[in-house]
Design a protein around this motif. Structure first.
Motif, PDB file in Angstrom:
ATOM      1  N   MET A   8       0.827  -1.200   0.000  1.00 47.00           N
ATOM      2  CA  MET A   8       0.000   0.000   0.000  1.00 47.00           C
ATOM      3  C   MET A   8       0.864   1.254   0.000  1.00 47.00           C
ATOM      4  O   MET A   8       0.564   2.227  -0.699  1.00 47.00           O
ATOM      5  CB  MET A   8      -0.923   0.009   1.222  1.00 47.00           C
ATOM      6  CG  MET A   8      -1.892   1.190   1.239  1.00 47.00           C
ATOM      7  SD  MET A   8      -2.922   1.260   2.729  1.00 47.00           S
ATOM      8  CE  MET A   8      -1.683   1.755   3.933  1.00 47.00           C
ATOM      9  N   ALA A   9       1.977   1.239   0.774  1.00 43.31           N
ATOM     10  CA  ALA A   9       2.862   2.395   0.823  1.00 43.31           C
ATOM     11  C   ALA A   9       3.505   2.654  -0.538  1.00 43.31           C
ATOM     12  O   ALA A   9       3.646   3.805  -0.964  1.00 43.31           O
ATOM     13  CB  ALA A   9       3.935   2.189   1.886  1.00 43.31           C
ATOM     14  N   ARG A  11       2.252   1.792  -3.505  1.00 43.85           N
ATOM     15  CA  ARG A  11       1.222   2.321  -4.406  1.00 43.85           C
ATOM     16  C   ARG A  11       0.938   3.790  -4.112  1.00 43.85           C
ATOM     17  O   ARG A  11       0.773   4.601  -5.034  1.00 43.85           O
ATOM     18  CB  ARG A  11      -0.064   1.491  -4.269  1.00 43.85           C
ATOM     19  CG  ARG A  11       0.022   0.106  -4.865  1.00 43.85           C
ATOM     20  CD  ARG A  11      -1.373  -0.472  -5.054  1.00 43.85           C
ATOM     21  NE  ARG A  11      -2.077  -0.572  -3.773  1.00 43.85           N
ATOM     22  CZ  ARG A  11      -2.080  -1.656  -3.004  1.00 43.85           C
ATOM     23  NH1 ARG A  11      -1.394  -2.729  -3.380  1.00 43.85           N
ATOM     24  NH2 ARG A  11      -2.760  -1.663  -1.876  1.00 43.85           N
ATOM     25  N   GLN A  12       0.886   4.134  -2.830  1.00 39.82           N
ATOM     26  CA  GLN A  12       0.634   5.523  -2.472  1.00 39.82           C
ATOM     27  C   GLN A  12       1.779   6.430  -2.910  1.00 39.82           C
ATOM     28  O   GLN A  12       1.556   7.570  -3.330  1.00 39.82           O
ATOM     29  CB  GLN A  12       0.429   5.638  -0.954  1.00 39.82           C
ATOM     30  CG  GLN A  12      -0.802   4.925  -0.427  1.00 39.82           C
ATOM     31  CD  GLN A  12      -2.077   5.687  -0.726  1.00 39.82           C
ATOM     32  OE1 GLN A  12      -2.070   6.687  -1.403  1.00 39.82           O
ATOM     33  NE2 GLN A  12      -3.182   5.183  -0.218  1.00 39.82           N
ATOM     34  N   ARG A  15       1.428   7.029  -6.618  1.00 39.22           N
ATOM     35  CA  ARG A  15       0.349   7.987  -6.845  1.00 39.22           C
ATOM     36  C   ARG A  15       0.793   9.404  -6.497  1.00 39.22           C
ATOM     37  O   ARG A  15       0.422  10.360  -7.193  1.00 39.22           O
ATOM     38  CB  ARG A  15      -0.864   7.598  -6.005  1.00 39.22           C
ATOM     39  CG  ARG A  15      -1.555   6.323  -6.465  1.00 39.22           C
ATOM     40  CD  ARG A  15      -2.705   5.972  -5.535  1.00 39.22           C
ATOM     41  NE  ARG A  15      -3.342   4.723  -5.921  1.00 39.22           N
ATOM     42  CZ  ARG A  15      -4.300   4.141  -5.217  1.00 39.22           C
ATOM     43  NH1 ARG A  15      -4.741   4.705  -4.102  1.00 39.22           N
ATOM     44  NH2 ARG A  15      -4.834   3.007  -5.624  1.00 39.22           N
ATOM     45  N   MET A  16       1.552   9.539  -5.423  1.00 41.82           N
ATOM     46  CA  MET A  16       2.011  10.861  -5.024  1.00 41.82           C
ATOM     47  C   MET A  16       2.916  11.463  -6.091  1.00 41.82           C
ATOM     48  O   MET A  16       2.801  12.644  -6.435  1.00 41.82           O
ATOM     49  CB  MET A  16       2.747  10.795  -3.691  1.00 41.82           C
ATOM     50  CG  MET A  16       3.220  12.159  -3.185  1.00 41.82           C
ATOM     51  SD  MET A  16       4.205  12.073  -1.676  1.00 41.82           S
ATOM     52  CE  MET A  16       5.714  11.342  -2.315  1.00 41.82           C
ATOM     53  N   PHE A 307      -1.321  15.209  -0.161  1.00 39.18           N
ATOM     54  CA  PHE A 307      -1.234  13.757  -0.278  1.00 39.18           C
ATOM     55  C   PHE A 307      -0.836  13.132   1.055  1.00 39.18           C
ATOM     56  O   PHE A 307      -1.358  12.091   1.434  1.00 39.18           O
ATOM     57  CB  PHE A 307      -0.213  13.380  -1.359  1.00 39.18           C
ATOM     58  CG  PHE A 307      -0.164  11.908  -1.637  1.00 39.18           C
ATOM     59  CD1 PHE A 307      -1.004  11.349  -2.589  1.00 39.18           C
ATOM     60  CD2 PHE A 307       0.706  11.084  -0.953  1.00 39.18           C
ATOM     61  CE1 PHE A 307      -0.971   9.991  -2.846  1.00 39.18           C
ATOM     62  CE2 PHE A 307       0.743   9.731  -1.207  1.00 39.18           C
ATOM     63  CZ  PHE A 307      -0.090   9.173  -2.159  1.00 39.18           C
ATOM     64  N   ASN A 310      -3.865  12.867   3.309  1.00 43.83           N
ATOM     65  CA  ASN A 310      -4.743  11.757   2.942  1.00 43.83           C
ATOM     66  C   ASN A 310      -4.133  10.408   3.332  1.00 43.83           C
ATOM     67  O   ASN A 310      -4.832   9.499   3.778  1.00 43.83           O
ATOM     68  CB  ASN A 310      -5.032  11.781   1.437  1.00 43.83           C
ATOM     69  CG  ASN A 310      -5.860  12.979   1.031  1.00 43.83           C
ATOM     70  OD1 ASN A 310      -6.667  13.480   1.814  1.00 43.83           O
ATOM     71  ND2 ASN A 310      -5.663  13.459  -0.182  1.00 43.83           N
ATOM     72  N   PHE A 311      -2.817  10.294   3.192  1.00 40.38           N
ATOM     73  CA  PHE A 311      -2.149   9.055   3.572  1.00 40.38           C
ATOM     74  C   PHE A 311      -2.205   8.854   5.085  1.00 40.38           C
ATOM     75  O   PHE A 311      -2.374   7.730   5.574  1.00 40.38           O
ATOM     76  CB  PHE A 311      -0.699   9.085   3.092  1.00 40.38           C
ATOM     77  CG  PHE A 311       0.073   7.832   3.420  1.00 40.38           C
ATOM     78  CD1 PHE A 311      -0.185   6.660   2.741  1.00 40.38           C
ATOM     79  CD2 PHE A 311       1.049   7.837   4.397  1.00 40.38           C
ATOM     80  CE1 PHE A 311       0.507   5.499   3.038  1.00 40.38           C
ATOM     81  CE2 PHE A 311       1.753   6.690   4.701  1.00 40.38           C
ATOM     82  CZ  PHE A 311       1.482   5.511   4.015  1.00 40.38           C
ATOM     83  N   ASP A 314      -5.498   7.420   5.981  1.00 41.56           N
ATOM     84  CA  ASP A 314      -5.559   5.984   5.721  1.00 41.56           C
ATOM     85  C   ASP A 314      -4.905   5.187   6.842  1.00 41.56           C
ATOM     86  O   ASP A 314      -5.404   4.131   7.232  1.00 41.56           O
ATOM     87  CB  ASP A 314      -4.872   5.664   4.386  1.00 41.56           C
ATOM     88  CG  ASP A 314      -5.629   6.239   3.196  1.00 41.56           C
ATOM     89  OD1 ASP A 314      -6.839   6.510   3.359  1.00 41.56           O
ATOM     90  OD2 ASP A 314      -5.015   6.435   2.138  1.00 41.56           O
ATOM     91  N   CYS A 315      -3.787   5.697   7.346  1.00 38.33           N
ATOM     92  CA  CYS A 315      -3.085   4.999   8.427  1.00 38.33           C
ATOM     93  C   CYS A 315      -3.867   5.040   9.734  1.00 38.33           C
ATOM     94  O   CYS A 315      -3.802   4.109  10.540  1.00 38.33           O
ATOM     95  CB  CYS A 315      -1.700   5.619   8.638  1.00 38.33           C
ATOM     96  SG  CYS A 315      -0.575   5.401   7.240  1.00 38.33           S
TER      97      CYS A 315
END
Length: 331
Positions: A8-9, A11-12, A15-16, A307, A310-311, A314-315
């Motif tokens: 997930m990290a 992918r994030q 995206r960032m 970003f 938002n991350f 999620d955490c």
């Protein structure tokens, strides 16, 4: 679970990087298409008329007017990948130095406004949902609707007129008192000058959190687990504290972190109203003055902040809702 979090990290992060690149490209294209001539804007038509051809050529080279747009953008991307954001054309300092100084001023506003708007919006939303259909709900809902459709700069002007001009209770602008040396400025002085800008940002940022929390509170109060709690004889206050707040906290956190981008956008106009020397005012100065390195640097930093917020949301999901942790553990 650790592998899932690592994927997930990654992918994030991808995206960032894509987000930052697209945002920077959009800012570059908009500034390139702007009708503002950086030479006339910063040097002046009269001054340019008295210059020689060699002086004008040097100015064009300094402002990058004689360089093709794609070449300028490619050179900036290459420098950014090496950690070099360039030199601000207006401030004649490294871009990161300018952003650091402006961000230090804006940090007061952003932190105060972010915390106040989140707490106030959440509290008012829960109160409105718990009193659905009664006068507190109607009052809070009506106020939120009005604030949601009100521009931030208009709220800032209204606060400036009331508390700064008419009542003379608070400073009308700037981040520190006029005439004081930097060593003589106290923390109380900075907080006093940040009250009105932070209040303007807080008021405009409260409406969305309040309305969203109100709706989630109403849904929670009409759910089966609340009906079961009432059947067991739990009081209304106990149900609200033990069941409803836990249910509405997660979406409130999500919305609050997502509101950081809106808060940054509103700070541009609010800082202009109060002549507050922060990152928002620097953005306006860079855009109107054609300072491409500074504008792109601010775009990168602000995109990374949004970003990152938002991350972080999620955490925090796993900390607030145990079901997410269990779901991650099973996968």
């Amino acid at each position: 679970m650790a592998k899932r979090m690592a994927r997930m990290a990654v992918r994030q992060l991808i995206r960032m990087l894509l987000l930052i690149f697209c945002a920077s490209l959009a800012a570059f294209v908009l500034l390139s298409l702007s009708p503002i001539d950086p030479l006339q804007q910063n040097v002046g038509q009269a001054a340019m008329g008295s210059m020689s051809a060699e002086q004008i050529e040097r100015l064009q080279a300094y402002w990058g007017v004689d360089t093709p747009p794609l070449e300028r953008f490619a050179a900036w991307v290459g420098g950014m990948l090496r950690g070099d954001f360039g030199v601000s054309l207006l401030y004649r300092q490294p871009v990161l130095t300018v952003i650091g100084a402006k961000m230090a001023n804006s940090l007061w506003l952003l932190v105060l406004a972010w915390v106040i708007s989140g707490l106030l919006g959440f509290g008012l939303g829960v109160l409105a949902g718990a009193t659905q259909g009664r006068w507190p709900d109607k009052l809070i809902r009506g106020w939120s609707m009005i604030i949601a459709s009100t521009p931030a700069f208009w709220v800032a002007l209204l606060l400036l007129m009331i508390f700064g001009v008419w009542l003379k209770l608070l400073p009308v602008g700037l981040s520190v008192p006029i005439g004081l040396e930097a060593t003589a400025v106290t923390l109380a002085d900075r907080l006093l000058h940040a009250i009105l800008p932070a209040l303007a940002l807080s008021i405009t940022g409260t409406a969305s959190v309040c309305l969203h929390t109100r709706q989630k509170t109403i849904q929670a109060l009409e759910s089966d687990f609340v009906l079961f709690a009432r059947a067991r004889g739990e009081s209304g206050k106990g149900i609200l504290l033990r069941h409803v707040l836990r249910h509405v906290l997660l979406p409130a956190i999500t919305l609050q972190f997502a509101s950081l981008g809106e808060l940054l956008g509103s700070s541009v106009l609010v800082e202009e109203v109060f002549s507050y020397p922060g990152l928002g005012q620097a953005t306006v100065t860079a855009g109107l003055g054609g300072d491409l390195p500074l504008l792109l640097g601010i775009t990168v930093i602000c995109s990374a902040m949004v970003f990152g917020a938002n991350f972080a949301a999620d955490c925090l999901y796993g900390l607030v809702d145990p079901r997410i942790r269990k779901g991650a553990g099973r996968t």
